[in-house]
Design a protein around this motif. Structure first.
Motif, mmCIF file in Angstrom:
data_model
loop_
_atom_site.group_PDB
_atom_site.id
_atom_site.type_symbol
_atom_site.label_atom_id
_atom_site.label_comp_id
_atom_site.label_asym_id
_atom_site.label_seq_id
_atom_site.Cartn_x
_atom_site.Cartn_y
_atom_site.Cartn_z
ATOM 1 N N LYS A 11 0.815 -1.210 0.000
ATOM 2 C CA LYS A 11 0.000 0.000 0.000
ATOM 3 C C LYS A 11 0.849 1.260 0.000
ATOM 4 C CE LYS A 11 -4.028 -2.060 2.267
ATOM 5 N NZ LYS A 11 -4.929 -2.050 3.442
ATOM 6 N N LEU A 12 2.086 1.150 0.474
ATOM 7 C CA LEU A 12 2.972 2.315 0.480
ATOM 8 C C LEU A 12 3.355 2.758 -0.927
ATOM 9 C CD1 LEU A 12 5.346 1.335 3.443
ATOM 10 C CD2 LEU A 12 3.442 2.956 3.478
ATOM 11 N N ALA A 13 3.205 1.863 -1.902
ATOM 12 C CA ALA A 13 3.543 2.204 -3.292
ATOM 13 C C ALA A 13 2.316 2.260 -4.176
ATOM 14 C CB ALA A 13 4.538 1.185 -3.848
ATOM 15 N N GLU A 14 1.114 2.253 -3.583
ATOM 16 C CA GLU A 14 -0.117 2.225 -4.368
ATOM 17 C C GLU A 14 -0.280 3.478 -5.222
ATOM 18 O OE1 GLU A 14 -4.951 1.677 -3.630
ATOM 19 O OE2 GLU A 14 -3.542 1.686 -1.938
ATOM 20 N N GLU A 15 -0.077 4.650 -4.629
ATOM 21 C CA GLU A 15 -0.249 5.906 -5.371
ATOM 22 C C GLU A 15 0.754 6.017 -6.508
ATOM 23 O OE1 GLU A 15 -1.991 9.441 -6.454
ATOM 24 O OE2 GLU A 15 -2.669 7.918 -5.031
#
Length: 302
Positions: A237-241
């Protein structure tokens, strides 16, 4: 902790005395599946009045997988490992998501990993069968050159001792002679290895081992492209954006009629989001870094 197997499911005894089932997806809350990434992107970026008015789901899926693949090479923790017992054929097939090896080891009786080094002075070339006149032998059905496998080069090398990899034409008397160029005392350190050697054949997708690796447990640590199986296609989720930004950039940059200023803006946004994701996933702990740096000021005696 008490364990119970019932109906092919495993349960553990909690502190309150109640049996609880194990969640197979325990820990997956830190990831987002590629399917949800595609759905969320279509909701947030595609539609009337949005930056992308219309796009096919297959296009989004393609660019999402390509972005995930590139992220695996650069910022995502994409190292995997497999353990296998090497049989008498002295090889095993590479995993389908294999990109490059990180390390190969075999374990001893105590479970300690012993590093296996690559065979840099040999290879496994494709052999061409020849007749007594040294002419190529062709298969009558498909008219292709007959290729007997494995090659003579590798057959001779894999049956050779792992520690005996120096030139056969150099004898001990030559090594001790004063006029021998590059005189050596003992083995070359890069070949003084009793743990065995390996050779990766990228054409056949197989790793070959020397004979002393037979019947040993080997661990392959390798770099994955993150696209092996559907359940593996997920992203932290830390790299989702950052993934959303890269998908949008890929779609806009391949479309006709998009103003260059829009593409350049998304390129900057994607680069910044990727840099932030890399920092978030760097997993730097101040306490651990401090503990390591405490010993850096000590003087090392030679």
């Amino acid at each position: 902790m008490g364990l119970l197997n019932k109906n092919n499911e495993q349960y553990y005894l909690g502190p309150d005395g109640v049996w609880n089932s194990f969640d197979e997806n325990y820990g997956d809350y830190q990831f987002v599946s590629i399917k949800n990434i595609i759905n969320n992107f279509i909701i947030g970026y595609v539609g009337e009045g949005k930056i992308i008015p219309k796009v096919k789901r297959t296009d989004v899926s393609f660019h999402a997988q390509r972005a995930l693949q590139e992220f695996s090479y650069d910022i995502l923790p994409s190292a995997k490992s497999v353990e296998i017992e090497v049989g008498p054929l002295l090889n095993f097939i590479l995993p389908q998501d294999y990109v490059n090896y990180i390390k190969l080891t075999h374990i001893d009786r105590g479970g300690i990993e012993k590093t296996i080094y690559p065979a840099i002075k040999t290879s496994n070339p494709i052999p061409y069968l020849q007749d007594h006149n040294y002419q190529y032998v062709f298969d009558e059905q498909n008219r292709e050159i007959v290729k007997p496998l494995p090659s003579e080069t590798w057959k001779k090398y894999k049956n050779k001792s792992a520690t005996n990899t120096n030139d056969d034409n150099v004898n001990n008397a030559d090594l001790l002679a004063d006029n021998y160029p590059g005189r050596r005392y003992g083995l070359d350190p890069q070949h003084a290895n009793a743990n065995g050697v390996f050779y990766v054949d990228p054409v056949k997708g197989v790793i070959h081992f020397s004979s002393n690796i037979a019947n040993k447990i080997v661990t392959l640590k390798y770099l994955s492209d993150g696209l092996a199986y559907d359940e593996d296609m997920k992203i932290p989720k830390l790299a989702e954006e950052a993934l959303y930004k890269n998908i949008a950039l890929a779609i806009l940059s391949t479309r006709a009629g998009i103003p260059p200023v829009i593409v350049q803006q998304f390129k900057k946004d994607a680069r910044a989001a990727k840099r932030n994701a890399k920092l978030r996933l760097s997993n730097i702990k101040i306490e651990e870094l401090t503990q390591i740096m405490r010993g850096k000021s000590k003087q090392i005696k030679h």
